[in-house]
Design a protein around this motif. Structure first.
Motif, PDB file in Angstrom:
ATOM      1  N   VAL A   1      35.419  33.085  34.833  1.00 23.67           N
ATOM      2  CA  VAL A   1      36.138  32.253  35.786  1.00 23.67           C
ATOM      3  C   VAL A   1      36.903  31.257  34.924  1.00 23.67           C
ATOM      4  CG1 VAL A   1      35.978  30.564  37.642  1.00 23.67           C
ATOM      5  CG2 VAL A   1      34.365  32.491  37.572  1.00 23.67           C
ATOM      6  N   ALA A   2      38.231  31.358  34.959  1.00 21.33           N
ATOM      7  CA  ALA A   2      39.080  30.414  34.219  1.00 21.33           C
ATOM      8  C   ALA A   2      39.283  29.199  35.119  1.00 21.33           C
ATOM      9  CB  ALA A   2      40.416  31.064  33.879  1.00 21.33           C
ATOM     10  N   LEU A   3      39.007  28.026  34.578  1.00 17.16           N
ATOM     11  CA  LEU A   3      39.028  26.802  35.379  1.00 17.16           C
ATOM     12  C   LEU A   3      39.981  25.763  34.806  1.00 17.16           C
ATOM     13  CD1 LEU A   3      37.706  24.912  37.601  1.00 17.16           C
ATOM     14  CD2 LEU A   3      36.145  24.194  35.772  1.00 17.16           C
ATOM     15  N   HIS A   4      40.724  25.124  35.711  1.00 13.72           N
ATOM     16  CA  HIS A   4      41.490  23.936  35.341  1.00 13.72           C
ATOM     17  C   HIS A   4      41.143  22.836  36.335  1.00 13.72           C
ATOM     18  CE1 HIS A   4      44.596  21.376  33.722  1.00 13.72           C
ATOM     19  NE2 HIS A   4      45.021  21.159  34.957  1.00 13.72           N
ATOM     20  N   VAL A   5      40.752  21.683  35.825  1.00 13.80           N
ATOM     21  CA  VAL A   5      40.410  20.548  36.666  1.00 13.80           C
ATOM     22  C   VAL A   5      41.535  19.519  36.582  1.00 13.80           C
ATOM     23  CG1 VAL A   5      38.749  18.703  37.139  1.00 13.80           C
ATOM     24  CG2 VAL A   5      37.936  20.906  36.235  1.00 13.80           C
ATOM     25  N   THR A   6      42.114  19.220  37.733  1.00 11.09           N
ATOM     26  CA  THR A   6      43.094  18.141  37.798  1.00 11.09           C
ATOM     27  C   THR A   6      42.395  16.911  38.360  1.00 11.09           C
ATOM     28  OG1 THR A   6      43.809  18.746  40.034  1.00 11.09           O
ATOM     29  CG2 THR A   6      45.034  19.703  38.194  1.00 11.09           C
ATOM     30  N   GLN A   7      42.976  15.769  38.090  1.00 10.94           N
ATOM     31  CA  GLN A   7      42.457  14.541  38.676  1.00 10.94           C
ATOM     32  C   GLN A   7      43.391  14.135  39.807  1.00 10.94           C
ATOM     33  OE1 GLN A   7      42.153  12.362  34.838  1.00 10.94           O
ATOM     34  NE2 GLN A   7      40.070  11.935  35.547  1.00 10.94           N
ATOM     35  N   PRO A   8      42.850  13.575  40.878  1.00  6.09           N
ATOM     36  CA  PRO A   8      43.702  13.136  41.980  1.00  6.09           C
ATOM     37  C   PRO A   8      44.718  12.088  41.513  1.00  6.09           C
ATOM     38  CG  PRO A   8      41.381  13.029  42.588  1.00  6.09           C
ATOM     39  CD  PRO A   8      41.441  13.326  41.123  1.00  6.09           C
TER      40      PRO A   8
ATOM     41  N   MET B   1      22.751  39.482  29.269  1.00  7.38           N
ATOM     42  CA  MET B   1      22.237  38.137  29.273  1.00  7.38           C
ATOM     43  C   MET B   1      23.077  37.255  30.208  1.00  7.38           C
ATOM     44  SD  MET B   1      21.820  35.569  26.076  1.00  7.38           S
ATOM     45  CE  MET B   1      20.270  34.788  25.947  1.00  7.38           C
ATOM     46  N   PHE B   2      24.338  37.051  29.892  1.00  9.27           N
ATOM     47  CA  PHE B   2      25.223  36.265  30.743  1.00  9.27           C
ATOM     48  C   PHE B   2      26.146  37.215  31.488  1.00  9.27           C
ATOM     49  CE2 PHE B   2      24.354  33.417  27.074  1.00  9.27           C
ATOM     50  CZ  PHE B   2      23.617  32.461  27.755  1.00  9.27           C
ATOM     51  N   LYS B   3      26.315  36.976  32.777  1.00 11.14           N
ATOM     52  CA  LYS B   3      27.134  37.856  33.618  1.00 11.14           C
ATOM     53  C   LYS B   3      28.464  37.230  34.018  1.00 11.14           C
ATOM     54  CE  LYS B   3      23.884  40.968  33.962  1.00 11.14           C
ATOM     55  NZ  LYS B   3      23.843  41.906  32.877  1.00 11.14           N
ATOM     56  N   LYS B   4      28.448  35.894  34.201  1.00 13.30           N
ATOM     57  CA  LYS B   4      29.662  35.210  34.647  1.00 13.30           C
ATOM     58  C   LYS B   4      29.814  33.917  33.854  1.00 13.30           C
ATOM     59  CE  LYS B   4      31.119  35.191  39.065  1.00 13.30           C
ATOM     60  NZ  LYS B   4      31.202  34.753  40.486  1.00 13.30           N
ATOM     61  N   ILE B   5      30.935  33.816  33.144  1.00 11.49           N
ATOM     62  CA  ILE B   5      31.175  32.692  32.238  1.00 11.49           C
ATOM     63  C   ILE B   5      32.326  31.829  32.753  1.00 11.49           C
ATOM     64  CG2 ILE B   5      31.810  32.045  29.882  1.00 11.49           C
ATOM     65  CD1 ILE B   5      30.711  34.807  28.990  1.00 11.49           C
ATOM     66  N   LEU B   6      32.080  30.540  32.853  1.00  9.53           N
ATOM     67  CA  LEU B   6      33.126  29.585  33.215  1.00  9.53           C
ATOM     68  C   LEU B   6      33.826  29.128  31.940  1.00  9.53           C
ATOM     69  CD1 LEU B   6      34.187  27.870  35.723  1.00  9.53           C
ATOM     70  CD2 LEU B   6      32.923  26.008  34.647  1.00  9.53           C
ATOM     71  N   ILE B   7      35.153  29.262  31.921  1.00 12.41           N
ATOM     72  CA  ILE B   7      35.937  28.831  30.769  1.00 12.41           C
ATOM     73  C   ILE B   7      36.962  27.804  31.231  1.00 12.41           C
ATOM     74  CG2 ILE B   7      37.481  29.520  28.906  1.00 12.41           C
ATOM     75  CD1 ILE B   7      36.250  32.297  28.996  1.00 12.41           C
ATOM     76  N   PRO B   8      36.670  26.505  31.012  1.00 14.64           N
ATOM     77  CA  PRO B   8      37.635  25.476  31.408  1.00 14.64           C
ATOM     78  C   PRO B   8      38.777  25.374  30.399  1.00 14.64           C
ATOM     79  CG  PRO B   8      35.557  24.481  30.672  1.00 14.64           C
ATOM     80  CD  PRO B   8      35.420  25.958  30.532  1.00 14.64           C
ATOM     81  N   THR B   9      39.966  25.052  30.914  1.00  8.61           N
ATOM     82  CA  THR B   9      41.123  24.858  30.048  1.00  8.61           C
ATOM     83  C   THR B   9      41.933  23.661  30.533  1.00  8.61           C
ATOM     84  OG1 THR B   9      43.092  25.888  29.082  1.00  8.61           O
ATOM     85  CG2 THR B   9      42.589  26.485  31.349  1.00  8.61           C
ATOM     86  N   ASP B  10      42.485  22.918  29.584  1.00  8.60           N
ATOM     87  CA  ASP B  10      43.365  21.802  29.949  1.00  8.60           C
ATOM     88  C   ASP B  10      44.804  22.083  29.530  1.00  8.60           C
ATOM     89  OD1 ASP B  10      43.448  21.391  27.188  1.00  8.60           O
ATOM     90  OD2 ASP B  10      42.372  19.486  27.248  1.00  8.60           O
ATOM     91  N   GLY B  11      45.062  23.291  29.040  1.00  3.99           N
ATOM     92  CA  GLY B  11      46.407  23.682  28.674  1.00  3.99           C
ATOM     93  C   GLY B  11      46.816  23.354  27.254  1.00  3.99           C
TER      94      GLY B  11
END
Length: 153
Positions: free
Chosen positions: A34-41, A1-11
């Motif tokens: 795909v492990a993701l971390h979003v920083t803000q400028p 069903m799902f092949k690629k999962i985005l997993i965001p983390t803020d620590g």
């Protein structure tokens, strides 16, 4: 069903809890993550009120520190994925709006699911603090699974 999962983390501990469940879910269905971390400028952290001079940090220092933190947060998810036998890729992006960063990363990486945690705030605390998860739900063009994290796990 799902092949690629985005997993965001803020620590945070709660984010790590959701990421662990996301990795387990990926293993169960045979998906990669795909492990993701979003920083803000830097500008987003000091505001536009002229107070930047009061901070004893340059944007280069901020960028370097943010990159180091992102690497640390993402490595924790990658280590968990490796232990679980799940193929994983790290991704760090910068965006003024964290929810936009998550949604854009899902799209650019070809993810078909966003697996994100929620603190389950309600009432005034939700109004005052906002919710990245709620914003992602409103913006996402792919399926989004919300995992309710537990404060005492």
């Amino acid at each position: 069903m799902f092949k690629k999962i985005l997993i965001p983390t803020d620590g945070s501990k709660l984010s790590a809890q959701a990421a662990n469940k996301g990795v387990c879910f990926a293993r169960t269905i045979g998906a990669e993550i795909v492990a993701l971390h979003v920083t803000q400028p830097f500008a987003a952290t000091v505001g536009f009120d002229g107070m930047a001079a009061a901070y004893a940090i340059t944007d280069e220092d901020y960028d370097r520190t943010a990159a180091e933190q992102a690497k640390k947060y993402l490595q924790a998810v990658l280590d968990r994925a490796e232990t679980a036998g799940v193929k994983a890729k790290p991704l760090a992006v910068s965006n003024f709006n964290v929810a936009d960063g998550i949604v854009q990363a899902a799209q650019s990486e070809g993810c078909d699911l966003i697996f994100i945690g929620s603190h389950g705030r309600s009432g005034l605390s939700r109004l005052l603090l906002g919710s990245v998860t709620v914003k992602v739900l409103g913006l996402a063009k792919v399926a989004t699974l919300v995992y309710r994290v537990k404060e005492n796990d």
